[in-house]
Design an enzyme around this catalytic site. Sequence first.
Site, PDB file in Angstrom:
ATOM      1  N   ASP A   1     -33.910   6.180  10.306  1.00  0.00           N
ATOM      2  CA  ASP A   1     -33.425   6.880   9.113  1.00  0.00           C
ATOM      3  C   ASP A   1     -32.181   7.704   9.454  1.00  0.00           C
ATOM      4  OD1 ASP A   1     -33.170   7.914   6.623  1.00  0.00           O
ATOM      5  OD2 ASP A   1     -34.999   9.129   6.665  1.00  0.00           O
TER       6      ASP A   1
ATOM      7  N   HIS B   1     -31.990   7.598   3.853  1.00  0.00           N
ATOM      8  CA  HIS B   1     -32.636   7.627   2.537  1.00  0.00           C
ATOM      9  C   HIS B   1     -31.918   8.546   1.545  1.00  0.00           C
ATOM     10  CE1 HIS B   1     -34.908  11.195   4.171  1.00  0.00           C
ATOM     11  NE2 HIS B   1     -34.802  11.581   2.910  1.00  0.00           N
TER      12      HIS B   1
ATOM     13  N   SER C   1     -33.066  16.712   3.562  1.00  0.00           N
ATOM     14  CA  SER C   1     -33.031  15.547   4.446  1.00  0.00           C
ATOM     15  C   SER C   1     -31.648  15.413   5.064  1.00  0.00           C
ATOM     16  CB  SER C   1     -33.343  14.277   3.655  1.00  0.00           C
ATOM     17  OG  SER C   1     -34.646  14.308   3.153  1.00  0.00           O
TER      18      SER C   1
END
Length: 252
Positions: free
Chosen positions: A113, A65, A208
């Site tokens: 992810d 992402h 992230s």
Amino acid sequence: MPPILILLTLLLPLRAGAEEIIGGHVVKPHSRPYMAFVMSVDIKGNRIYCGGFLIQDDFVLTAAHCKNSSVQSSMTVTLGAHNITAKEETQQIIPVAKDIPHPDYNATIFYSDIMLLKLESKAKRTKAVRPLKLPRSNARVKPGDVCSVAGWGSRSINDTKASARLREVQLVIQEDEECKKRFRYYTETTEICAGDLKKIKTPFKGDSGGPLVCDNQAYGLFAYAKNGTISSGIFTKVVHFLPWISWNMKLL
């Protein structure tokens, strides 16, 4: 990308959807030489920045992402950084030649992810730039194990800007069944749940893709945390994706 452009982006608020470190402490400069600062910029100048980590001289792992959804976008990786707002001699800024999100990635529930970045040139290994080892295919972490995650995220929930200096927090691996109660889409096959139910310590915005490091190996990379409940976070389980990582590295 010139260093000054990176400095300017850090003066902006964190983009929603990124994740940051809550709690923790500033690490000794360049003591986490595998850490990567990943930036994705589209043609309109919209930016996403994340953490990541070097696994080979020309490959970085991060979260899927972290890729800008625009077709016309570019990515760069900064290695060897401690203070990301400073022009440090240790920094190596390398464009990404190819980004490879996992084909099963689901942006709604953060399933699979994970993304592999092929750099345009190999990083030069120094005291400030070195790869992080990946675990063996049969390696596992268990509830109660203490691991760590680092990043340039905010120091508090209400802080909307990234930390200039690299910070790290220790997290405890949680029971899968407990995490299923708190995270609707949690899947133990492909994810690891880590945090501290008694303290506010977790990645949350701007970080992230940062590695969950256990015994000096990357067992996970940060995917998401639950809004309003930041005592734990979910990490993509690296071991599950080792065949995919190895296959793509051989192809490129």
